[in-house]
Design an enzyme around this catalytic site. Sequence first.
Site, PDB file in Angstrom:
ATOM      1  N   CYS A   1       0.827  -1.186  -0.270  1.00  7.08           N
ATOM      2  CA  CYS A   1       0.117   0.001   0.088  1.00  7.08           C
ATOM      3  C   CYS A   1       0.877   1.267  -0.096  1.00  7.08           C
ATOM      4  O   CYS A   1       0.367   2.208  -0.472  1.00  7.08           O
ATOM      5  CB  CYS A   1      -0.744   0.025   1.133  1.00  7.08           C
ATOM      6  SG  CYS A   1      -1.966  -1.322   1.258  1.00  7.08           S
TER       7      CYS A   1
ATOM      8  N   HIS B   1      -3.722   7.181   1.320  1.00  8.41           N
ATOM      9  CA  HIS B   1      -3.747   5.715   0.936  1.00  8.41           C
ATOM     10  C   HIS B   1      -5.539   5.193   1.099  1.00  8.41           C
ATOM     11  O   HIS B   1      -5.772   5.440   2.316  1.00  8.41           O
ATOM     12  CB  HIS B   1      -2.953   4.799   1.038  1.00  8.41           C
ATOM     13  CG  HIS B   1      -3.317   3.484   0.992  1.00  8.41           C
ATOM     14  ND1 HIS B   1      -3.676   2.764  -0.123  1.00  8.41           N
ATOM     15  CD2 HIS B   1      -3.701   2.256   1.878  1.00  8.41           C
ATOM     16  CE1 HIS B   1      -4.087   1.622  -0.013  1.00  8.41           C
ATOM     17  NE2 HIS B   1      -3.852   1.207   1.299  1.00  8.41           N
TER      18      HIS B   1
ATOM     19  N   ASN C   1     -10.004  -0.666  -2.169  1.00  5.50           N
ATOM     20  CA  ASN C   1      -8.426  -0.406  -1.860  1.00  5.50           C
ATOM     21  C   ASN C   1      -7.663  -1.180  -3.055  1.00  5.50           C
ATOM     22  O   ASN C   1      -7.806  -2.495  -3.133  1.00  5.50           O
ATOM     23  CB  ASN C   1      -8.320  -1.237  -0.520  1.00  5.50           C
ATOM     24  CG  ASN C   1      -6.657  -0.907  -0.103  1.00  5.50           C
ATOM     25  OD1 ASN C   1      -5.860  -0.795  -0.873  1.00  5.50           O
ATOM     26  ND2 ASN C   1      -6.398  -1.214   1.077  1.00  5.50           N
TER      27      ASN C   1
HETATM   28  O1  UT7 Z   1      -4.425  -1.171   2.670  1.00  5.02           O
HETATM   29  C1  UT7 Z   1      -3.736  -2.104   3.705  1.00  5.02           C
HETATM   30  C2  UT7 Z   1      -4.372  -1.720   5.158  1.00  5.02           C
HETATM   31  N1  UT7 Z   1      -5.475  -2.393   5.374  1.00  5.02           N
HETATM   32  C3  UT7 Z   1      -6.182  -1.676   6.193  1.00  5.02           C
HETATM   33  O2  UT7 Z   1      -5.842  -0.511   6.468  1.00  5.02           O
HETATM   34  C4  UT7 Z   1      -7.289  -2.566   6.573  1.00  5.02           C
HETATM   35  C5  UT7 Z   1      -7.767  -2.233   8.082  1.00  5.02           C
HETATM   36  N2  UT7 Z   1      -8.640  -2.949   8.816  1.00  5.02           N
HETATM   37  C6  UT7 Z   1     -10.018  -3.005   8.307  1.00  5.02           C
HETATM   38  O3  UT7 Z   1     -10.290  -2.236   7.493  1.00  5.02           O
HETATM   39  C7  UT7 Z   1     -11.019  -3.485   9.169  1.00  5.02           C
HETATM   40  O4  UT7 Z   1     -10.498  -4.404  10.227  1.00  5.02           O
HETATM   41  C8  UT7 Z   1     -11.754  -4.468   8.236  1.00  5.02           C
HETATM   42  C9  UT7 Z   1     -13.014  -3.697   7.418  1.00  5.02           C
HETATM   43  C10 UT7 Z   1     -10.931  -5.342   7.267  1.00  5.02           C
HETATM   44  C11 UT7 Z   1     -12.818  -5.513   9.153  1.00  5.02           C
HETATM   45  O5  UT7 Z   1     -13.543  -4.882   9.820  1.00  5.02           O
HETATM   46  P1  UT7 Z   1     -13.912  -4.957  11.589  1.00  5.02           P
HETATM   47  O6  UT7 Z   1     -14.577  -4.111  12.038  1.00  5.02           O
HETATM   48  O7  UT7 Z   1     -12.416  -5.064  12.129  1.00  5.02           O
HETATM   49  O8  UT7 Z   1     -14.565  -6.418  11.684  1.00  5.02           O
HETATM   50  P2  UT7 Z   1     -13.990  -7.938  12.169  1.00  5.02           P
HETATM   51  O9  UT7 Z   1     -12.799  -8.302  11.377  1.00  5.02           O
HETATM   52  O10 UT7 Z   1     -13.700  -7.705  13.561  1.00  5.02           O
HETATM   53  O11 UT7 Z   1     -15.135  -8.788  12.000  1.00  5.02           O
HETATM   54  C12 UT7 Z   1     -16.402  -8.557  12.520  1.00  5.02           C
HETATM   55  C13 UT7 Z   1     -17.306  -9.553  12.145  1.00  5.02           C
HETATM   56  C14 UT7 Z   1     -16.941 -11.088  12.221  1.00  5.02           C
HETATM   57  O12 UT7 Z   1     -17.926 -12.058  12.887  1.00  5.02           O
HETATM   58  P3  UT7 Z   1     -18.112 -12.288  14.144  1.00  5.02           P
HETATM   59  O13 UT7 Z   1     -16.707 -13.143  14.564  1.00  5.02           O
HETATM   60  O14 UT7 Z   1     -18.076 -10.752  14.996  1.00  5.02           O
HETATM   61  O15 UT7 Z   1     -19.359 -13.116  14.128  1.00  5.02           O
HETATM   62  C15 UT7 Z   1     -16.470 -11.438  10.779  1.00  5.02           C
HETATM   63  O16 UT7 Z   1     -16.606 -12.874  10.451  1.00  5.02           O
HETATM   64  O17 UT7 Z   1     -17.682  -9.359  10.669  1.00  5.02           O
HETATM   65  C16 UT7 Z   1     -17.554 -10.756   9.890  1.00  5.02           C
HETATM   66  N3  UT7 Z   1     -17.227 -10.308   8.478  1.00  5.02           N
HETATM   67  C17 UT7 Z   1     -18.066 -10.001   7.600  1.00  5.02           C
HETATM   68  N4  UT7 Z   1     -19.500 -10.180   7.659  1.00  5.02           N
HETATM   69  C18 UT7 Z   1     -20.117 -10.184   6.387  1.00  5.02           C
HETATM   70  C19 UT7 Z   1     -15.977 -10.278   8.152  1.00  5.02           C
HETATM   71  N5  UT7 Z   1     -15.803 -10.009   6.902  1.00  5.02           N
HETATM   72  C20 UT7 Z   1     -17.050 -10.046   6.423  1.00  5.02           C
HETATM   73  C21 UT7 Z   1     -18.002  -9.596   5.117  1.00  5.02           C
HETATM   74  N6  UT7 Z   1     -19.094  -9.676   5.422  1.00  5.02           N
HETATM   75  N7  UT7 Z   1     -17.270  -9.178   4.283  1.00  5.02           N
END
Ligand code: UT7
Length: 335
Positions: A114, A262, A292
């Site tokens: 990135c 970014h 992204n």
């Molecule tokens: O460019 C490189 C740098 N990358 C970044 O900066 C990314 C940084 N991180 C993020 O943007 C966020 O952490 C994400 C968008 C990737 C994820 O969001 P989050 O609020 O941290 O969600 P999480 O990973 O804690 O997941 C929450 C829930 C989980 O379910 P449970 O365990 O609470 O039942 C996941 O399984 O959301 C679930 N989940 C989804 N649900 C529907 C994960 N992905 C999805 C999805 N659709 N696509």
Amino acid sequence: MYNSKIIGLGYFVPENVVTNDDLSKIMDTNDEWIQERTGIKERRHVIKGEETTTTMGVKAAKIAIERAGIDKDDIDFIIFATLSPDYYFPGPGVLVQRDLGIKTIGALDVRNQCSGFVYGISVADQYIKSGMYKNVLVIGSEVHSTGLDFTTRGRGVSVIFGDGAGAAVMSREEDAKKGILSTHLHSEGQHAEELALIAPGMGKRWVTDIIEDNDPNDESYLPVMNGQFVFKNAVVRFSEVIVEGLQANALGKEDIDLLVPHQANLRISQFVQRKFGLNNDQVFNNIMKYGNTTAASIPIALTEAWEQGRIKEGDLVVLAAFGSGFTWGSAIIRW
Ligand code: UT7
């Protein structure tokens, strides 16, 4: 001693639009979750066989060269940032030299995910400042869609990333108070595996092992991301490296005319915006349309910002990136 400046910008994205609803038909996800957590509404995916990281990079480069008002043969050096090269090796830099049909100038590939484009312009800046090269082409391009897991297993990663390319032509600036004022680069390899694609790799399995034993359940072929850990590090490092850049130039947050972060996650950009007390006109976001696009995200955003008249001569433009590695960086530009 010269400064460097950006004299031409271009971008290219594939026509194929993939909405959140499209993704919800092939995996357990939904538009509400994706928009709420990331701000993304849609992204572009290449049609396999039609575009590659290199072909999109070349298209973006041609636009940037034309807008720069130079001939392709005036380019002295190519820098190509990507995590998704057409071939394992050689990198796409040499393919651009071939496909643009230019002289046998040097071509360098940057592997900083990135922050690849920020690293790329930093390298170009140094070559131009030292007088070694006059015109440097810097490209960021990615094809993510062919390497992601579009089953529910991969949804935490695959809904976020999109395909596209952006390019900048950099050249000499005689005025020391204009152009790229400074760049600031960092890495923290301790967290390398928190956002990574491990195989094929030396420590895991090599290409020959994959051919011998292709196990569909082996997750080391899929990109992994510890989302919350990456998010927490991103907001801290984005802020730090912007402050570092401003301080190096005796500038303050009130001097920022446009921040082009970014495009990792709209929530990250909004956090940084609040932290620096910037209004909506002072931050450029287009993640809603493209997701992204890793190394391509800053040059695509910068080009769109420029096309929309959001950057005027004399503006202080700040670029900042954070991503896999971890690597992060900023560039402070007086346009
Ligand atoms: O460019 C490189 C740098 N990358 C970044 O900066 C990314 C940084 N991180 C993020 O943007 C966020 O952490 C994400 C968008 C990737 C994820 O969001 P989050 O609020 O941290 O969600 P999480 O990973 O804690 O997941 C929450 C829930 C989980 O379910 P449970 O365990 O609470 O039942 C996941 O399984 O959301 C679930 N989940 C989804 N649900 C529907 C994960 N992905 C999805 C999805 N659709 N696509």
